[in-house]
Design a protein around this motif. Structure first.
Motif, PDB file in Angstrom:
ATOM      1  N   ALA A 226       9.263  10.029  -5.824  1.00  0.00           N
ATOM      2  CA  ALA A 226      10.675  10.018  -5.460  1.00  0.00           C
ATOM      3  C   ALA A 226      10.909   9.438  -4.068  1.00  0.00           C
ATOM      4  O   ALA A 226      12.009   8.979  -3.746  1.00  0.00           O
ATOM      5  N   SER A 227       9.892   9.451  -3.226  1.00  0.00           N
ATOM      6  CA  SER A 227      10.024   8.926  -1.870  1.00  0.00           C
ATOM      7  C   SER A 227       8.653   8.497  -1.368  1.00  0.00           C
ATOM      8  O   SER A 227       7.627   8.743  -2.009  1.00  0.00           O
ATOM      9  N   GLY A 228       8.644   7.851  -0.218  1.00  0.00           N
ATOM     10  CA  GLY A 228       7.394   7.399   0.362  1.00  0.00           C
ATOM     11  C   GLY A 228       7.657   6.507   1.555  1.00  0.00           C
ATOM     12  O   GLY A 228       8.801   6.304   1.965  1.00  0.00           O
ATOM     13  N   SER A 229       6.605   5.953   2.113  1.00  0.00           N
ATOM     14  CA  SER A 229       6.740   5.049   3.252  1.00  0.00           C
ATOM     15  C   SER A 229       6.336   3.619   2.906  1.00  0.00           C
ATOM     16  O   SER A 229       6.654   2.695   3.647  1.00  0.00           O
ATOM     17  N   GLU A 230       5.655   3.454   1.763  1.00  0.00           N
ATOM     18  CA  GLU A 230       5.191   2.125   1.359  1.00  0.00           C
ATOM     19  C   GLU A 230       5.490   1.889  -0.114  1.00  0.00           C
ATOM     20  O   GLU A 230       5.539   2.839  -0.909  1.00  0.00           O
ATOM     21  N   ARG A 231       5.674   0.627  -0.472  1.00  0.00           N
ATOM     22  CA  ARG A 231       5.897   0.234  -1.861  1.00  0.00           C
ATOM     23  C   ARG A 231       4.619  -0.357  -2.453  1.00  0.00           C
ATOM     24  O   ARG A 231       3.762  -0.864  -1.729  1.00  0.00           O
ATOM     25  N   GLY A 232       4.526  -0.294  -3.769  1.00  0.00           N
ATOM     26  CA  GLY A 232       3.324  -0.747  -4.436  1.00  0.00           C
ATOM     27  C   GLY A 232       3.228  -2.257  -4.569  1.00  0.00           C
ATOM     28  O   GLY A 232       4.235  -2.973  -4.603  1.00  0.00           O
ATOM     29  N   LEU A 233       1.997  -2.739  -4.627  1.00  0.00           N
ATOM     30  CA  LEU A 233       1.686  -4.146  -4.866  1.00  0.00           C
ATOM     31  C   LEU A 233       0.627  -4.213  -5.962  1.00  0.00           C
ATOM     32  O   LEU A 233      -0.259  -3.361  -6.026  1.00  0.00           O
ATOM     33  N   ARG A 234       0.698  -5.238  -6.792  1.00  0.00           N
ATOM     34  CA  ARG A 234      -0.231  -5.362  -7.906  1.00  0.00           C
ATOM     35  C   ARG A 234      -0.740  -6.789  -8.081  1.00  0.00           C
ATOM     36  O   ARG A 234      -0.085  -7.753  -7.703  1.00  0.00           O
ATOM     37  N   GLY A 235      -1.919  -6.904  -8.684  1.00  0.00           N
ATOM     38  CA  GLY A 235      -2.419  -8.187  -9.156  1.00  0.00           C
ATOM     39  C   GLY A 235      -3.414  -8.919  -8.286  1.00  0.00           C
ATOM     40  O   GLY A 235      -4.002  -9.907  -8.723  1.00  0.00           O
ATOM     41  N   GLY A 236      -3.596  -8.489  -7.042  1.00  0.00           N
ATOM     42  CA  GLY A 236      -4.511  -9.221  -6.165  1.00  0.00           C
ATOM     43  C   GLY A 236      -3.944 -10.564  -5.745  1.00  0.00           C
ATOM     44  O   GLY A 236      -2.814 -10.912  -6.061  1.00  0.00           O
ATOM     45  N   SER A 237      -4.751 -11.340  -5.024  1.00  0.00           N
ATOM     46  CA  SER A 237      -4.276 -12.623  -4.522  1.00  0.00           C
ATOM     47  C   SER A 237      -5.424 -13.612  -4.388  1.00  0.00           C
ATOM     48  O   SER A 237      -6.576 -13.299  -4.726  1.00  0.00           O
ATOM     49  N   PRO A 258       8.045  -1.724   3.121  1.00  0.00           N
ATOM     50  CA  PRO A 258       9.004  -2.597   2.436  1.00  0.00           C
ATOM     51  C   PRO A 258       9.411  -3.849   3.208  1.00  0.00           C
ATOM     52  O   PRO A 258       9.937  -4.793   2.607  1.00  0.00           O
ATOM     53  N   ASP A 259       9.182  -3.870   4.519  1.00  0.00           N
ATOM     54  CA  ASP A 259       9.555  -5.057   5.295  1.00  0.00           C
ATOM     55  C   ASP A 259       8.361  -5.982   5.551  1.00  0.00           C
ATOM     56  O   ASP A 259       8.471  -6.961   6.283  1.00  0.00           O
ATOM     57  N   THR A 260       7.213  -5.678   4.939  1.00  0.00           N
ATOM     58  CA  THR A 260       6.017  -6.503   5.131  1.00  0.00           C
ATOM     59  C   THR A 260       6.169  -7.850   4.444  1.00  0.00           C
ATOM     60  O   THR A 260       6.595  -7.939   3.295  1.00  0.00           O
ATOM     61  N   SER A 261       5.803  -8.916   5.157  1.00  0.00           N
ATOM     62  CA  SER A 261       5.748 -10.246   4.551  1.00  0.00           C
ATOM     63  C   SER A 261       4.461 -10.916   5.005  1.00  0.00           C
ATOM     64  O   SER A 261       4.151 -10.936   6.198  1.00  0.00           O
ATOM     65  N   LEU A 262       3.709 -11.440   4.042  1.00  0.00           N
ATOM     66  CA  LEU A 262       2.431 -12.093   4.321  1.00  0.00           C
ATOM     67  C   LEU A 262       2.295 -13.341   3.451  1.00  0.00           C
ATOM     68  O   LEU A 262       3.024 -13.514   2.469  1.00  0.00           O
ATOM     69  N   SER A 263       1.312 -14.152   3.790  1.00  0.00           N
ATOM     70  CA  SER A 263       1.118 -15.395   3.052  1.00  0.00           C
ATOM     71  C   SER A 263       0.574 -15.183   1.649  1.00  0.00           C
ATOM     72  O   SER A 263       0.552 -16.116   0.846  1.00  0.00           O
ATOM     73  N   ASN A 264       0.140 -13.972   1.330  1.00  0.00           N
ATOM     74  CA  ASN A 264      -0.410 -13.723  -0.009  1.00  0.00           C
ATOM     75  C   ASN A 264       0.412 -12.717  -0.808  1.00  0.00           C
ATOM     76  O   ASN A 264      -0.088 -12.062  -1.706  1.00  0.00           O
ATOM     77  N   ILE A 265       1.705 -12.590  -0.463  1.00  0.00           N
ATOM     78  CA  ILE A 265       2.582 -11.666  -1.180  1.00  0.00           C
ATOM     79  C   ILE A 265       3.762 -12.413  -1.784  1.00  0.00           C
ATOM     80  O   ILE A 265       4.451 -13.176  -1.104  1.00  0.00           O
TER      81      ILE A 265
END
Length: 274
Positions: A226-237, A258-265
């Motif tokens: 229901a809450s948290g500090s980070e969102r999930g990512l899937r699939g690798g890069s 949620p505000d993370t941005s990287l070259s592999n996302i």
């Protein structure tokens, strides 16, 4: 329910709902992939490929949206030459390698945060997939397999996805034809006709990340904590390798703020059945 026409939604694949065993108990599985548990998901539509630069450009042109990386004035890039992550001023979805670089239209959009992905999805009338929907779709109808194509990483010596061949971070052979990012659909689709569910870019999902969530997950259409500090990512890069990050496995999980941005996302979207 009969399957809708393939032409019903351009660029999307109809995923018929069902039950599956979510998670992994194999030797490579982390504690957050356990326990393996049975989950049921409803039918849905999913983007055939990761959202491309060209698609994201249409969204920005129509809405004048500014991504988190553009607001911050920088993003994270993994320098293959220097074998390390770097804070690069001016890196964003238009300039994936920093100022002077140009994003290719058929590449998956990079340097997009979860917030950016949600904004795009809402503009299209779609949403991000739940973690259960994503894994169900990534498995492509195969039960209990390690990868979206089976249990062998390179079946018959064939490289099935864009990931790091060699020893990360010092040496990438580029045996898959790409040292970095690859245009979408450069590799074979899975059993559901979805491309790049393995490798290329990590894909944002809707759920908050919970390391112990599987132990208390509902059995039908789980939505994550229901809450948290980070969102999930899937699939690798394209940075995942045999010696470092094996999260190109279909059960592999990751997470970021949620505000993370990287070259592999990057990301792809889904839509509920009308």
């Amino acid at each position: 329910m009969p399957a809708p026409s393939k032409a019903a939604r351009a660029g999307m694949v109809f995923i018929r709902g069902g039950n599956f065993a979510m998670g992994s108990a194999d030797d490579m599985a982390g504690p957050d992939e356990r326990p393996v548990h049975t989950v049921a998901v409803k039918s849905f539509w999913m983007d055939r490929t990761e959202v491309t630069v060209a698609q994201f450009q249409k969204f920005v042109d129509a809405t004048h949206y500014e991504t988190d990386a553009e607001k911050f004035g920088w993003s994270g890039i993994f320098s293959i030459a220097d074998a390390r992550w770097e804070h690069v001023d001016g890196a964003d979805w238009r300039h994936p390698d920093g100022p002077g670089s140009r994003a290719m239209p058929d590449n998956p959009v990079q340097h997009v945060s979860w917030n950016d992905a949600v904004a795009y999805a809402r503009w299209t009338g779609h949403r991000l997939p739940t973690e259960a929907e994503w894994e169900y779709a990534a498995r492509g109808g195969l039960a209990g397999k390690t990868y979206s194509w089976g249990d062998v990483l390179n079946p018959g010596g064939k490289i099935m996805a864009n990931w790091w061949q060699g020893s990360f971070p010092s040496h990438n052979t580029g045996a898959d034809g790409f040292v970095g990012i690859a245009p979408v659909a450069s590799f074979p689709p899975n059993g559901y006709g979805l491309y790049d569910m393995t490798g290329n870019v990590w894909e944002w999902i809707a759920d908050w990340f919970g390391q112990d969530y599987y132990a208390r997950s509902p059995t039908e259409n789980p939505q994550g904590p229901a809450s948290g500090s980070e969102r999930g990512l899937r699939g690798g890069s394209y940075l995942c390798s045999e010696n470092y990050c094996t999260n190109y496995r279909v059960a592999g999980r990751s997470h970021a703020t949620p505000d993370t941005s990287l070259s592999n996302i990057g990301f792809r979207t889904v839509k509920d059945i009308d």
